[in-house]
Design a protein around this motif. Sequence first.
Motif, short mmCIF file in Angstrom:
data_model
loop_
_atom_site.label_atom_id
_atom_site.label_comp_id
_atom_site.label_asym_id
_atom_site.label_seq_id
_atom_site.Cartn_x
_atom_site.Cartn_y
_atom_site.Cartn_z
N LEU A 43 0.83 -1.21 0.00
CA LEU A 43 0.00 0.00 0.00
C LEU A 43 0.87 1.25 0.00
N LEU A 44 1.91 1.25 0.81
CA LEU A 44 2.76 2.42 0.97
C LEU A 44 3.73 2.61 -0.19
N GLU A 45 3.78 1.65 -1.10
CA GLU A 45 4.57 1.85 -2.31
C GLU A 45 4.07 3.08 -3.08
N ASN A 46 2.79 3.34 -2.98
CA ASN A 46 2.16 4.43 -3.70
C ASN A 46 1.55 5.41 -2.70
N GLU A 47 2.34 5.75 -1.69
CA GLU A 47 1.86 6.55 -0.58
C GLU A 47 1.27 7.89 -1.01
N ASP A 48 1.88 8.51 -2.00
CA ASP A 48 1.43 9.84 -2.43
C ASP A 48 0.01 9.82 -2.99
N LYS A 49 -0.43 8.67 -3.47
CA LYS A 49 -1.77 8.58 -4.06
C LYS A 49 -2.78 7.95 -3.11
N CYS A 50 -2.31 7.53 -1.94
CA CYS A 50 -3.22 6.95 -0.95
C CYS A 50 -4.01 8.04 -0.24
N PRO A 51 -5.21 7.75 0.20
CA PRO A 51 -5.86 8.66 1.15
C PRO A 51 -4.97 8.81 2.38
N VAL A 52 -4.89 10.00 2.91
CA VAL A 52 -4.00 10.25 4.04
C VAL A 52 -4.32 9.34 5.22
N ARG A 53 -5.59 9.09 5.45
CA ARG A 53 -5.97 8.24 6.59
C ARG A 53 -5.44 6.83 6.40
N PHE A 54 -5.32 6.37 5.14
CA PHE A 54 -4.76 5.04 4.87
C PHE A 54 -3.27 5.02 5.13
N SER A 55 -2.56 5.98 4.54
CA SER A 55 -1.10 5.96 4.62
C SER A 55 -0.61 6.13 6.06
N ARG A 56 -1.22 7.04 6.80
CA ARG A 56 -0.77 7.27 8.18
C ARG A 56 -1.03 6.06 9.06
N THR A 57 -2.23 5.50 8.94
CA THR A 57 -2.56 4.34 9.76
C THR A 57 -1.73 3.13 9.35
N ALA A 58 -1.48 2.99 8.05
CA ALA A 58 -0.66 1.87 7.58
C ALA A 58 0.75 1.95 8.15
N LYS A 59 1.31 3.14 8.20
CA LYS A 59 2.65 3.31 8.78
C LYS A 59 2.66 2.91 10.25
N MET A 60 1.61 3.30 10.95
CA MET A 60 1.53 2.96 12.36
C MET A 60 1.41 1.45 12.56
N MET A 61 0.61 0.81 11.71
CA MET A 61 0.46 -0.64 11.83
C MET A 61 1.76 -1.37 11.51
N VAL A 62 2.50 -0.88 10.52
CA VAL A 62 3.80 -1.48 10.19
C VAL A 62 4.75 -1.36 11.38
N ALA A 63 4.85 -0.17 11.93
CA ALA A 63 5.74 0.05 13.06
C ALA A 63 5.30 -0.75 14.29
N ASP A 64 4.01 -0.99 14.40
CA ASP A 64 3.48 -1.71 15.55
C ASP A 64 3.77 -3.21 15.48
N ILE A 65 3.56 -3.81 14.31
CA ILE A 65 3.65 -5.27 14.22
C ILE A 65 5.03 -5.77 13.81
N LYS A 66 5.84 -4.91 13.25
CA LYS A 66 7.16 -5.34 12.77
C LYS A 66 8.02 -5.95 13.87
#
Length: 372
Positions: A208-231
Motif C-alpha cells: 500500500l505504501l509503495e504508492n503513498e502519495d496517491k493513498c488517502p492520508v488516513r490510509f497511509s498514516r494508519t498503515a505506517k503505524m500498523m507497520v511500526a506496531d507489528i514489525k
Amino acid sequence: MTRDTAASSGQCVLKSGFIAAVVSFFALGMLPVSSLRSAAADDSLERRASWDLYDAAAMSQMLRKSLDEFGVAPDDMDHVSEQFLAALEQNDADPLDAYVQSVRPVLSAVSNLISVADQGIIQAAALIDPNQPGYADIEALPKSMRASLRTWLGRQLVRQRLYDEALPVIAEVEAAESIDPAATLFYRGACYHALLMKKEALTDLRRLLENEDKCPVRFSRTAKMMVADIKPLKEDSLDEISRLMTDVTRRLDLGRASDDVQDQEQKIIDKLTKLIEKIEEQQQQQQQQQQAGGGGQGSPKNGKSSPMQDSQIGGASGNGDVDRKNLEDRDGWGNLPPAERQQALQQISRDLPTHYREAIEAYFRKLATDNK
C-alpha cells in the motif's frame, strides 16, 4: 486447581489484562509519533509501486467492461455508468459504495448480497462460502466486479472488527483488479494486523505504501503505524501474549464463546506458563552466579536492592505450573475467589505503577462477568 496455583495463574491473567488494556490503545490508532518515523525509515517502502489509483473515468471504464462481459444491455450499461459517475463527481460518494449501489439494479447477485448485508453483515459474509447457494452467483461475476464487491464487503466486516469473517472474503482479492486498490490493501492489511498474521500484514501494508502519495492520508498514516506496531512482534513474547489477550477481549465483546475463543484462552495460558518458566530459569541462573561469585549484578548494596527496571517482569514467584484449563467450566479464567484475587492483585501492584490498578481490576471484573 490448588489455592497457590490459582493465585499464580491469577497473577498471569492480571498482568496480561493490564498489558491488554495498554495495547488496546493501538486498536484505536493511538500510536506514538515515533512509530511513524520508524515506519517511514523502512527502506523496503522505497520501490516502484505495483498498483495505481484509478480516477473516476478509469473506474467507470472498468465498470462498463465488467457489465459488457456479463452481457448487460447497452442502454442499461450507459445508465449504470452515468449513475456511478454522478455519485462520484456530484455527490462525492465513496467509490466502493457508489459502485455496488449503481450495479445493484441490474445484477441480482449484487442486489441479493446488499440486501443480506443490510439484515446482517455476518450473514452476507457467509455467502462467500463455497458451500453456500449464493456463492456460485457471485463467482459468476466478472473478475474486476468480484474484486470490488469483495473489497466492499470485507471493508464492512473489518469496520465492525469481524476480522475472522472478513479474511475469507478479501484474502484472495487481487488489489489491481478492484476499482479501489488502496482500500483492498488497507483493509486486508488491517485484518491481518488484528489477527497477528505478521508476514501477511507487512506484505499488504508495505505494498500500500509503495504508492503513498496517491493513498488517502488516513490510509497511509494508519498503515505506517500498523507497520511500526507489528514489525517488532516476536513469537512467545509478552507483547504477543498481550495481543492475544486483546483478541480474546474483542471476541467476548462480540458475544463469541466458540471453540476458537477457548483455544485462544488455552494458548495464552500455555504461553504464560512458558514465559514464567523462562523467567524462573533466568532467576535461578542469576542466583547461582551470585553464590559462585560472591555477589554480582543485582546483588544488594549497603543492604538495599536496586529498583526494578520498567521493562522487567516482576512478581514471578510461582512455580510455573499452571493447570490445563477446563474450558467447558471456564473456572478460574479471571474468576478467582475474592480473597485470592485480592492477594494476587496486591502482589502485582508492587511491580506496576499504582495508577494502573483500576485498569487491572476493570479487566479482571470484565473477564469474570463474561465467563459466568
